[in-house]
Design an enzyme around this catalytic site. Structure first.
Site, PDB file in Angstrom:
ATOM      1  CD  GLU A 126      -2.776   1.287   2.347  1.00  4.63           C
ATOM      2  OE1 GLU A 126      -3.312   0.341   3.017  1.00  4.63           O
ATOM      3  OE2 GLU A 126      -3.065   2.499   2.849  1.00  4.63           O
ATOM      4  CB  SER A 223      -0.203  -3.704   7.849  1.00  4.14           C
ATOM      5  OG  SER A 223       0.433  -2.814   8.487  1.00  4.14           O
ATOM      6  CG  ASN A 224      -5.628  -5.937   9.404  1.00  3.38           C
ATOM      7  OD1 ASN A 224      -6.541  -6.264  10.042  1.00  3.38           O
ATOM      8  ND2 ASN A 224      -5.278  -6.093   7.903  1.00  3.38           N
TER       9      ASN A 224
HETATM   10 FE1  SF4 Z   1      -9.986  -1.553   2.731  1.00  4.79          FE
HETATM   11 FE2  SF4 Z   1     -10.107  -3.536   4.439  1.00  4.79          FE
HETATM   12 FE3  SF4 Z   1      -7.837  -2.250   4.024  1.00  4.79          FE
HETATM   13 FE4  SF4 Z   1      -9.628  -1.313   5.398  1.00  4.79          FE
HETATM   14  S1  SF4 Z   1      -8.489  -3.037   5.913  1.00  4.79           S
HETATM   15  S2  SF4 Z   1      -8.549  -0.131   3.573  1.00  4.79           S
HETATM   16  S3  SF4 Z   1     -11.407  -1.856   4.359  1.00  4.79           S
HETATM   17  S4  SF4 Z   1      -9.069  -3.393   2.409  1.00  4.79           S
END
Ligand code: SF4
Length: 315
Positions: A126, A223-224
């Site tokens: 990203e 990452s999340n």
């Molecule tokens: Fe989009 Fe999901 Fe990434 Fe959030 S986590 S930016 S909703 S792809």
């Protein structure tokens, strides 16, 4: 043993959309379709799509002439888009609309004459995509400490944008450091952190103090998912990031009475179910309780190139 299930957890609207784009593309155009980069950061999802007829590549140069080409949810740099156009590749763009929003913000700020500071992690796709949308390049800042040594052209003419999947706490610290050093910098506060990242982190913030151990289902390169694990540890709860039940070390459960279970935005629910099965095999009396939490209803439209086939598929 008690297992508290985080709400919300797992797939977000951007991941749902990206997977649907690949599946629908295979249905309407036939296999194979080519996907640049992992469509989302999850091996289970990627392997499943490979079986259905997707071929994953690192670069467009690996894609044969005329083949359906899909950009991943993380977005791509402008040069990738231009290369696809130059080669006349039929493209379906699975970039999450929330990532596109960050691209557009950075482009607008640059057009307004501002130098762009990007808060994110080096090497993340990203970050590569967003950097590649800014003609003059971005200054990448990864920590609040980095802000001290940042070199800019004009301290009074700066804007910042952030990667969508960072930790809110971490991002706030970096933004505060930027504002302290460059009082005239402009930016969207923490609004670039997407709703799904925010909601999953909020759920962990509520859950972590109530549990003895936190398990986060998600890929190491997600990452999340990594942020959810870090957040649990920051809140004082031992937390582990696991790809699947196969990564669990049963010694983690010694002395544990309550386990918190969540999943990153790219981790499918089937992997969460397998973790529950693993725990139930070890502790047959396990009680599973979903926590109260936000029920998400965000839904992103598919690209128009695929929407036009809806009637054909549904009939
Ligand atoms: Fe989009 Fe999901 Fe990434 Fe959030 S986590 S930016 S909703 S792809």
């Amino acid at each position: 043993m008690k297992v508290i299930l985080a709400q919300p957890r797992g797939f977000c609207a951007g991941v749902d959309r990206a997977i649907e784009i690949v599946e629908k593309a295979i249905t309407v155009y036939g296999a194979p379709v080519y996907v640049r980069h992992e469509i989302v950061h999850n091996k289970f999802v990627v392997d499943d799509l490979k079986k259905k007829g997707a071929i994953f590549v690192k670069e467009l140069s690996e894609i044969p002439e005329g083949s359906i080409t899909i950009f991943s949810a993380h977005g791509v740099a402008e040069k990738v888009e231009l290369e696809a156009k130059f080669r006349n590749l039929p493209v379906l763009d699975a970039t999450c609309p929330l990532v596109t929003k960050v691209h557009n913000q950075a482009i607008r700020d640059e057009k307004a004459g501002r130098q762009i500071i990007l808060i994110g992690h080096a090497g993340h796709p990203e970050v590569e995509g967003t950097s590649g949308r800014v003609k003059g390049g971005v200054v990448l800042v990864q920590t609040a400490d980095d802000v001290k040594s940042v070199i800019v052209k004009d301290p009074d003419n700066l804007a910042y944008v952030t990667q969508t999947t960072l930790s809110i706490t971490e991002t706030r610290g970096i933004i505060d450091a930027l504002k302290a050093r460059f009082p005239n910098i402009v930016g969207p506060d923490t609004k670039d952190i997407c709703y799904a990242t925010q909601n999953r982190q909020d759920a962990v913030s509520i859950m972590a103090p109530q549990v003895d151990l936190l398990l986060v289902v998600g890929a190491k390169n997600s990452s999340n998912s990594r942020r959810l694990k870090d957040l649990g540890n920051e809140l004082g709860t031992t937390s582990h990031l696991i790809d699947s039940a196969g990564n669990i070390d049963d010694s983690w459960f010694a002395g544990v009475k309550t386990i918190g279970l969540t999943a990153g935005a790219s981790a499918p629910e089937v992997l969460v179910d397998e973790v529950i099965d693993h725990i139930k095999n070890l502790f047959p009396q396990t009680v599973v309780e979903p926590m109260d939490g936000i029920i998400e209803s965000v839904n992103f439209k598919l690209p128009k190139e695929l929407r036009k086939f809806d009637k054909v598929i549904n009939n």
